[in-house]
Scaffold this motif. Sequence first.
Motif, PDB file in Angstrom:
ATOM      1  N   ASP A  50       0.854  -1.193   0.000  1.00  0.00           N
ATOM      2  CA  ASP A  50       0.000   0.000   0.000  1.00  0.00           C
ATOM      3  C   ASP A  50       0.888   1.241   0.000  1.00  0.00           C
ATOM      4  OD1 ASP A  50      -2.066   1.799   0.232  1.00  0.00           O
ATOM      5  OD2 ASP A  50      -2.252   1.546   2.407  1.00  0.00           O
ATOM      6  N   TYR A  51       0.799   2.026  -1.059  1.00  0.00           N
ATOM      7  CA  TYR A  51       1.625   3.222  -1.183  1.00  0.00           C
ATOM      8  C   TYR A  51       1.080   4.400  -0.390  1.00  0.00           C
ATOM      9  CZ  TYR A  51       4.332   0.997  -4.846  1.00  0.00           C
ATOM     10  OH  TYR A  51       5.158   0.167  -5.532  1.00  0.00           O
ATOM     11  N   GLY A  52      -0.067   4.254   0.189  1.00  0.00           N
ATOM     12  CA  GLY A  52      -0.655   5.338   0.964  1.00  0.00           C
ATOM     13  C   GLY A  52      -1.567   6.187   0.091  1.00  0.00           C
ATOM     14  N   PRO A  53      -2.216   7.142   0.700  1.00  0.00           N
ATOM     15  CA  PRO A  53      -3.168   7.965  -0.046  1.00  0.00           C
ATOM     16  C   PRO A  53      -2.455   8.930  -0.996  1.00  0.00           C
ATOM     17  CG  PRO A  53      -2.943   8.793   2.185  1.00  0.00           C
ATOM     18  CD  PRO A  53      -2.168   7.517   2.114  1.00  0.00           C
ATOM     19  N   LEU A  54      -3.129   9.243  -2.092  1.00  0.00           N
ATOM     20  CA  LEU A  54      -2.601  10.209  -3.046  1.00  0.00           C
ATOM     21  C   LEU A  54      -2.766  11.619  -2.489  1.00  0.00           C
ATOM     22  CD1 LEU A  54      -4.068   8.724  -6.339  1.00  0.00           C
ATOM     23  CD2 LEU A  54      -1.755   8.483  -5.452  1.00  0.00           C
ATOM     24  N   LEU A  55      -2.019  12.554  -3.038  1.00  0.00           N
ATOM     25  CA  LEU A  55      -2.138  13.941  -2.614  1.00  0.00           C
ATOM     26  C   LEU A  55      -3.478  14.498  -3.068  1.00  0.00           C
ATOM     27  CD1 LEU A  55       1.398  15.300  -3.521  1.00  0.00           C
ATOM     28  CD2 LEU A  55       0.570  14.606  -1.291  1.00  0.00           C
TER      29      LEU A  55
END
Length: 57
Positions: free
Chosen positions: A28-33
């Motif tokens: 999981d790359y995390g939330p986008l900006l």
Amino acid sequence: MAQKDFLKDELQKEIEDRVKILEDPSYDYGPLLNKNDVIAMFIVAVISGLGLVWGLF
């Protein structure tokens, strides 16, 4: 010299382990900006620029 080789080998092993983690399809790359993130970055950049200019004088 042996210590240097040991550190290089350990570093290479750690890099390989981390690359495996990043290449895993379930990573999981995390939330986008979002819009608020961009606005906050712009405000911080402006304040930093003003502080830099203020510090020059």
